[in-house]
Each structure stands twice: as structure tokens, then as C-alpha cells.
Design a protein around this motif. Structure first.
Motif, short mmCIF file in Angstrom:
data_model
loop_
_atom_site.label_atom_id
_atom_site.label_comp_id
_atom_site.label_asym_id
_atom_site.label_seq_id
_atom_site.Cartn_x
_atom_site.Cartn_y
_atom_site.Cartn_z
N ALA A 393 54.77 37.26 26.18
CA ALA A 393 55.32 37.63 24.88
C ALA A 393 56.62 36.88 24.59
CB ALA A 393 55.56 39.13 24.83
N ILE A 394 57.42 36.66 25.63
CA ILE A 394 58.68 35.92 25.43
C ILE A 394 58.40 34.48 25.03
CG2 ILE A 394 60.74 35.05 26.60
CD1 ILE A 394 60.73 37.61 28.29
N ILE A 395 57.46 33.85 25.72
CA ILE A 395 57.10 32.46 25.39
C ILE A 395 56.57 32.38 23.97
CG2 ILE A 395 55.52 30.57 25.93
CD1 ILE A 395 55.68 31.47 28.87
N ALA A 396 55.70 33.31 23.58
CA ALA A 396 55.14 33.31 22.22
C ALA A 396 56.25 33.50 21.19
CB ALA A 396 54.09 34.40 22.09
N SER A 397 57.25 34.32 21.51
CA SER A 397 58.33 34.61 20.56
C SER A 397 59.22 33.40 20.33
CB SER A 397 59.18 35.78 21.07
OG SER A 397 58.41 36.97 21.13
N MET A 398 59.27 32.47 21.28
CA MET A 398 60.10 31.28 21.11
C MET A 398 59.68 30.47 19.89
SD MET A 398 62.55 30.98 23.41
CE MET A 398 62.91 29.24 23.70
N GLU A 399 58.41 30.50 19.56
CA GLU A 399 57.90 29.74 18.42
C GLU A 399 58.39 30.32 17.10
OE1 GLU A 399 56.35 26.94 18.54
OE2 GLU A 399 56.00 26.89 20.71
N TYR A 400 58.79 31.59 17.12
CA TYR A 400 59.20 32.27 15.88
C TYR A 400 60.68 32.59 15.85
CZ TYR A 400 54.13 33.01 15.86
OH TYR A 400 52.77 32.82 15.90
N ALA A 401 61.43 32.15 16.87
CA ALA A 401 62.85 32.48 16.95
C ALA A 401 63.67 31.54 16.07
CB ALA A 401 63.32 32.40 18.39
N ARG A 402 64.60 32.10 15.34
CA ARG A 402 65.49 31.28 14.52
C ARG A 402 66.90 31.86 14.55
NH1 ARG A 402 64.75 31.98 8.08
NH2 ARG A 402 66.90 31.25 8.23
N PRO A 403 67.90 30.99 14.52
CA PRO A 403 69.29 31.45 14.51
C PRO A 403 69.76 31.68 13.08
CG PRO A 403 69.25 29.09 14.67
CD PRO A 403 67.80 29.52 14.60
N TYR A 404 70.97 32.18 12.96
CA TYR A 404 71.59 32.25 11.64
C TYR A 404 71.86 30.83 11.14
CZ TYR A 404 72.71 37.03 13.21
OH TYR A 404 72.66 38.30 13.70
N ARG A 405 72.13 30.72 9.85
CA ARG A 405 72.51 29.41 9.29
C ARG A 405 74.03 29.28 9.41
NH1 ARG A 405 68.09 29.29 4.61
NH2 ARG A 405 66.68 27.81 5.62
N TYR A 406 74.44 28.77 10.57
CA TYR A 406 75.86 28.67 10.84
C TYR A 406 76.48 27.49 10.11
CZ TYR A 406 74.97 31.87 14.76
OH TYR A 406 74.62 32.94 15.52
N SER A 407 77.75 27.66 9.76
CA SER A 407 78.57 26.57 9.24
C SER A 407 80.02 26.94 9.51
CB SER A 407 78.36 26.37 7.74
OG SER A 407 78.94 27.45 7.01
N GLU A 408 80.94 26.06 9.18
CA GLU A 408 82.35 26.38 9.39
C GLU A 408 82.79 27.56 8.52
OE1 GLU A 408 82.21 22.75 6.59
OE2 GLU A 408 81.07 23.62 8.25
N LYS A 409 81.99 27.89 7.48
CA LYS A 409 82.34 29.01 6.59
C LYS A 409 81.66 30.31 7.01
CE LYS A 409 82.68 25.64 2.85
NZ LYS A 409 82.05 25.13 1.62
N TYR A 410 80.83 30.25 8.05
CA TYR A 410 80.03 31.41 8.41
C TYR A 410 80.86 32.64 8.80
CZ TYR A 410 76.41 34.35 10.41
OH TYR A 410 75.58 35.40 10.66
N PRO A 411 81.95 32.50 9.56
CA PRO A 411 82.70 33.70 9.95
C PRO A 411 83.18 34.53 8.76
CG PRO A 411 83.35 31.87 11.32
CD PRO A 411 82.49 31.29 10.23
N ASP A 412 83.68 33.88 7.71
CA ASP A 412 84.12 34.61 6.53
C ASP A 412 82.94 35.30 5.85
OD1 ASP A 412 86.75 33.90 6.90
OD2 ASP A 412 86.62 32.15 5.59
N TRP A 413 81.82 34.59 5.76
CA TRP A 413 80.62 35.17 5.16
C TRP A 413 80.16 36.37 5.97
CZ3 TRP A 413 75.82 36.45 6.78
CH2 TRP A 413 74.85 36.71 5.82
#
Length: 448
Positions: A393-413
Motif C-alpha cells: 500500500a505504501i509503494i502504491a501510494s507513492m504514485e499519488y503523493a504530492r507536496p504543497y505548492r511551496y514558494s518563498e511566499k508560502y509561509p505567509d499564505w
């Protein structure tokens, strides 16, 4: 539950990035790969005398137990290397604040662990060394960028250049107490599960002191002794929005579409859960412990990272994929951690070689490694036998894992998203439809 940085940290970060960008951070060796770094040279000088090993200082947030395991890895690498000796400085206390201060000066570490959020900021601010050319000319297995899951390299990439390497991509999994499922006569989750299946199961797994379940007449929500699920801001609401086809930040990073039907439906789903009878109240969670309630059998389903030890330390527990959205869309949040080289290091070649060797070693230590070649069931069973029953299940989940859309402005957002939207929903019983019209302009402005 993730920590929130103080406004002081945000101010320090801005100052640090400006100082790093404007200061003399460029090393004479620039981004060109030296022999010792790229070809595994013995490090001998032209006179044939063995060169002294370069000391590479490594900063991490590892706690006592983790630091001890890491030191065993470093001892092995140091014994094998003729180029470097890695010296560990592990201190989790105020790690971000400490690193920002050190990297703004000239006495910072050569290597440092970095979260995906900080990586995006540091890459944009010139704090981390550009290793693009070095990676392209290196033959080390950890240098093969084509082997990494695409999402894992994203936070370390800025304007087409790579500034670090991930050593972990941890998808959120759903940990299940199989004994409680058996008692309720429920089948275990599978990849066909959607929100509806999840809710129906949670109702059957929530019961009061009289043994009545939440889907039965006479259930007393004020006398609950077992809950189907738990959440307290974790898992993140963004994951549910993605599962429903919505977004919180557009791809061009210019707006926050939390007012779309998809996002609103997902936020209401989240609010119904956290404010409803299937999840413990926040006061109960604080009193008894978030994951401790799952460990004690008071909660039947818990969403945590793939590296959590719930399935290896609690009897009858197994990790499954998180449910898909109503339309069957599979998405899970992927927490990404990695390592970068200080742009001001005086030993870029040795630091790069240490980066590759240590990254590869951590890939064989932590779960999940962000490399496709290591996402093999048999390989992972050898590396992590205590989690063997959860690995598919962990291996299968890797295909669907995504991070936040980080940028230098992300902390304020993120600060606005949490304090103005999620915290009122979770801790004050507010409803998304009332908050969204007020919060969306604030989120949009934070991205400008």
C-alpha cells in the motif's frame, strides 16, 4: 500536528535570504564538479602524499535516538571515504530559526537537513549551492535525477536548477486497527474505497458505552467510548481538496481558489468530520493524546505518514491507501525532506560527495526512499521487515503523493490558511461557507 513558525522567524528568514543573496556566498569552485566529488578520487595530492580528509559539518533536527542511528551511518561512511569526514550536529530545538541565523553568516554548516518548504525558500534565495552540473556529471546512483519521483525533486528545484536532494517522500497512509474492523464485521479498506465507504465504516466503528454504533438507533454521541476516525488539523485539509478535484494554490502561484465548488465541498466534508460524532472532540484529543488514542484502541482509523511505526508497534495494525475522493481520484499528501549544501561552504567538492553518499545511505534507512529503483517490494521487505504487511500500500501510494505548492511566499499564505480558516473550523466550530469569502482575498494577497 505541525508546528507554526513565529513572525520573528519569518522576518529572520527574509533578512537571511537577502544577506545570502547579496553577500559573498559564491565559492571559487562554483557549480563545476571536482574530481573528488564526481569521480570518487582518492584525494591524493600531486606529490603522492595522501590528502587530509576535509571535515564536513552536518546540521540535522534528529532527536537522541535518531541521531544515534544516524551516527552509525556516518561512522561507516567516514571509514570508507578518503575525501571527507562528516561531523554531526543534531539539535531539533528551534531548528529552522537556528539554521536561518547560521546560513545568513559565514559559520553555517556545510550540509544541512531541510524540509520541502524551507528548500523552496532557500533555493530561491541563493542559500543552497546549485548542484545541477555536478549531478549531471556524477555517476553515483543518488545523482540520477531520472530515478527520483518527480514530486520529490520539485521543492529543491528553482528556475530549472537543482539545489538539493530529497531523502524521504512520506505519503500519508490510513492506519487501521484490524481487530476493531473484525469486531464490527467490516472488510479492510482497499483501493476502491471512496469517502462514502470511509464514512460508512467510521459510523460502524464509532460506538457508545452501551455498545450502540453511530449508524444504529439510540446511539449516544455524548457517551462515546470508541471513535471511527480522528483529526486535529492533521491530516491536512488540502489533501481532501485535491481528492475532490480542487486546489488551494493555482499552478502559476498567483491565486488561492478555495471558493470553487470542489474546494468548498471538500472543506465542508472536513468540517463535518471534525465537528461530528465520528471524531473525538479537540479537548478529548488534547487530553488523551492524538495518536495515543489510536494506540489504545479508542480510535479505529488514523492517518499518518508512511514512516510512522503504528503498524510495527501496535498489534493488529496495518497501513492502507487513504480513501479516494467521491469521483475516485486518488491523491495523498507527500511530506518531503532532504538535504542541501551551504552556498558558502569552503569545500564544495567534498560536500557534494558527502551529500551523495549520505543521501543514498538515508534512502536505505528511511521509508519511503524517493527513488523508483528502491520502491521494490522485495528490497523494502529486506530493509523494513517490521512493516512488510504495509509495504504494498505504501509503494502504491507513492504514485499519488504530492507536496504543497511551496514558494518563498508560502509561509505567509500558510499562516493565513491555518489561523483564519482551519483553526476556526477545527477549534471554534466555524463553517467553511461563512469563512471562505473573507479568507480568500487574504490568501490571494499573500501570493502577490
Amino acid at each position: 500536528m505541525k508546528k507554526r513558525l513565529s513572525m520573528l522567524v519569518s522576518v529572520l528568514l527574509v533578512i537571511a535570504l537577502v544577506l545570502s543573496a547579496c553577500g559573498g556566498g559564491k565559492n571559487d569552485n562554483g557549480g563545476n564538479g571536482g574530481n573528488a566529488a564526481n569521480n570518487g578520487s582518492s584525494g591524493n595530492n600531486s606529490g603522492g602524499e595522501p590528502a587530509r580528509k576535509v571535515q564536513i559539518r552536518l546540521a540535522t533536527w534528529a532527536g537522541a535516538d535518531e541521531a544515534k542511528e544516524l551516527q552509525a551511518i556516518l561512522d561507516d561512511l567516514n571509514a570508507k571515504s578518503t575525501t571527507y569526514e562528516i561531523v554531526q550536529d543534531s539539535n531539533p530545538a528551534e531548528y529552522d530559526t537556528r539554521m536561518i541565523t547560521q546560513l545568513s553568516g559565514d559559520s553555517g554548516p556545510d550540509l544541512f537537513w531541510v524540509s520541502a518548504q524551507r528548500a523552496a525558500q532557500f533555493a530561491a534565495g541563493g542559500v543552497m549551492l546549485d548542484i545541477t552540473d555536478r549531478l549531471a556529471s556524477a555517476s553515483h546512483p543518488a545523482a540520477d535525477t531520472n530515478d527520483y519521483y518527480e514530486a520529490s525533486l520539485g521543492p529543491f528545484t528553482h528556475d530549472g536548477k537543482i539545489y538539493g536532494l530529497p531523502w524521504l517522500q512520506q505519503p500519508v497512509m490510513m492506519y487501521v486497527n484490524k481487530a476493531l474492523f473484525d469486531e464490527a464485521g467490516l472488510d479492510y479498506p482497499d483501493e476502491s474505497w471512496t469517502w462514502d465507504d470511509f464514512i460508512q465504516a467510521a459510523k460502524k466503528l464509532t460506538k457508545d458505552a452501551n455498545g450502540k454504533r453511530a449508524d444504529e438507533e439510540g446511539f449516544d454521541a455524548n457517551n462515546t467510548v470508541q471513535w471511527g476516525f480522528t483529526l486535529n488539523g492533521w491530516p491536512p485539509a488540502q489533501m481532501f481538496i485535491w481528492q475532490n478535484g480542487g486546489e488551494v494554490i493555482t499552478e502559476d502561484m498567483k491565486s488561492s481558489p478555495i471558493d470553487t465548488p470542489e474546494a468548498k465541498e471538500a472543506l465542508n466534508f472536513y468540517a463535518d468530520l471534525v465537528q461530528g460524532p465520528l471524531v473525538p472532540s479537540q479537548s478529548i484529543i488534547r487530553d488523551r493524546g492524538f495518536d495515543q488514542m489510536f494506540r489504545n484502541g479508542q480510535v479505529a482509523m488514523f492517518m499518518g505518514g508512511a514512516a510512522d511505526n503504528l503498524d510495527s508497534t501496535v498489534e493488529n495494525v496495518q497501513a492502507f491507501m487513504v480513501p479516494a475522493g467521491p469521483g475516485g481520484t486518488h491523491v495523498t499528501f507527500g511530506d518531503i525532506l532532504g538535504m542541501g549544501i551551504n552556498a558558502k561552504t569552503k569545500n564544495p567538492d567534498a560536500a557534494f560527495q558527502a551529500l551523495l553518499d549520505l543521501t543514498d545511505a538515508i534512502h536505505h534507512w528511511k521509508i519511503m526512499p524517493p527513488r523508483k529503483s528502491l520502491a521494490d517490494l522485495e528490497t523494502l521487505k529486506e530493509l523494513h521487515p517490521d512493516k512488510a504487511h504495509s509495504l504494498e500500500a505504501i509503494i502504491a501510494s507513492m504514485e499519488y503523493a504530492r507536496p504543497y505548492r511551496y514558494s518563498e511566499k508560502y509561509p505567509d499564505w500558510d499562516n493565513i490558511f491555518w489561523t483564519q480558516l482551519m483553526d476556526p473550523i477545527i477549534n471554534a466550530g466555524a463553517r467553511p461557507d461563512d469563512l471562505i469569502p473573507k479568507v480568500k482575498p487574504l490568501l490571494d494577497n499573500a501570493l502577490q
